[in-house]
Write an enzyme that holds these catalytic residues in place. Structure first.
Site, PDB file in Angstrom:
ATOM      1  N   HIS A  38      44.736  67.116  61.717  1.00  0.00           N
ATOM      2  CA  HIS A  38      44.027  68.389  61.765  1.00  0.00           C
ATOM      3  C   HIS A  38      44.984  69.540  61.540  1.00  0.00           C
ATOM      4  CE1 HIS A  38      45.245  67.176  65.821  1.00  0.00           C
ATOM      5  NE2 HIS A  38      45.473  68.451  66.054  1.00  0.00           N
ATOM      6  N   HIS A  70      45.556  73.524  62.503  1.00  0.00           N
ATOM      7  CA  HIS A  70      45.192  74.620  63.397  1.00  0.00           C
ATOM      8  C   HIS A  70      45.233  75.915  62.584  1.00  0.00           C
ATOM      9  CE1 HIS A  70      45.963  72.485  67.339  1.00  0.00           C
ATOM     10  NE2 HIS A  70      46.747  71.749  66.561  1.00  0.00           N
TER      11      HIS A  70
HETATM   12  P1  AMP Z   1      47.108  68.703  68.620  1.00  0.00           P
HETATM   13  O1  AMP Z   1      47.852  68.842  69.911  1.00  0.00           O
HETATM   14  O2  AMP Z   1      47.777  69.324  67.438  1.00  0.00           O
HETATM   15  O3  AMP Z   1      46.743  67.255  68.410  1.00  0.00           O
HETATM   16  O4  AMP Z   1      45.781  69.548  68.789  1.00  0.00           O
HETATM   17  C1  AMP Z   1      44.597  69.049  69.299  1.00  0.00           C
HETATM   18  C2  AMP Z   1      43.727  70.239  69.529  1.00  0.00           C
HETATM   19  O5  AMP Z   1      42.417  69.795  69.760  1.00  0.00           O
HETATM   20  C3  AMP Z   1      44.122  71.080  70.733  1.00  0.00           C
HETATM   21  O6  AMP Z   1      44.309  72.430  70.317  1.00  0.00           O
HETATM   22  C4  AMP Z   1      42.934  70.937  71.685  1.00  0.00           C
HETATM   23  O7  AMP Z   1      42.688  72.124  72.387  1.00  0.00           O
HETATM   24  C5  AMP Z   1      41.828  70.592  70.746  1.00  0.00           C
HETATM   25  N1  AMP Z   1      40.729  69.822  71.270  1.00  0.00           N
HETATM   26  C6  AMP Z   1      40.778  68.713  72.058  1.00  0.00           C
HETATM   27  N2  AMP Z   1      39.542  68.223  72.271  1.00  0.00           N
HETATM   28  C7  AMP Z   1      38.692  69.025  71.585  1.00  0.00           C
HETATM   29  C8  AMP Z   1      37.268  69.035  71.401  1.00  0.00           C
HETATM   30  N3  AMP Z   1      36.477  68.132  71.963  1.00  0.00           N
HETATM   31  N4  AMP Z   1      36.737  70.008  70.641  1.00  0.00           N
HETATM   32  C9  AMP Z   1      37.518  70.957  70.068  1.00  0.00           C
HETATM   33  N5  AMP Z   1      38.858  70.997  70.198  1.00  0.00           N
HETATM   34  C10 AMP Z   1      39.433  70.049  70.951  1.00  0.00           C
END
Ligand code: AMP
Length: 145
Positions: A107, A109
């Protein structure tokens, strides 16, 4: 989790793609889904993910699918800037636990940045659902216009 390993089809983003878990969806096409981060580090924090690629990170996705994610990332960055008028916009992507990755489906950001406001703590503070809903409505409208 390490940089290398098997893709887990039960990860939360795979569940969101399959419609098994909810999200505040902003944009979707055949290849890409964009939605609001539930634990935003700034107003408008958005995630952009590939729908068809079972890729844990940037090492595993084919270049064509990655290009589609990047095109959507640019689209969302433009929409966020148009609607929220931040002073900057941050695009970030993490690979492997030690690099800060917590969800193991690739993903991007997209984080609007406002002068004088530091970045919130990563994946720590759950946003108010009503605020996310209102923001979603504004951004979806802006995307449509
Ligand atoms: P990463 O640490 O780069 O893997 O980012 C994962 C991101 O997903 C973090 O910013 C979390 O806040 C976000 N996140 C986790 N669960 C969810 C969810 N169910 N819906 C939307 N964002 C989420």
């Amino acid at each position: 989790m390490s940089l290398h390993g098997d893709y887990d089809p039960q990860n939360i983003f795979a569940q969101i793609i399959r419609g098994e878990a909810p999200c505040y969806k902003l944009y979707e096409d055949d290849d890409v889904l964009a939605f609001l981060d539930l634990f935003p580090q700034a107003l408008g924090h958005t995630l952009v993910i590939p729908k068809r690629a079972a890729a844990r990170n940037i090492l595993e996705i084919d270049a064509q699918a990655l290009a589609k994610v990047m095109a959507a990332t640019q689209l969302l960055a433009r929409v966020l800037v148009d609607e929220l008028q931040p002073d900057g916009v941050q695009v970030a992507q993490f690979n492997g636990g030690p690099a800060g990755q917590t969800v193991f489906h690739l993903h991007m950001h997209v984080i609007p940045r406002f002068a004088g406001q530091g970045l919130g703590i990563h994946a720590a503070n759950k946003a108010d659902p009503a605020e996310l809903e209102a923001l979603q409505a504004r951004l979806v409208k802006r995307l449509a216009g």
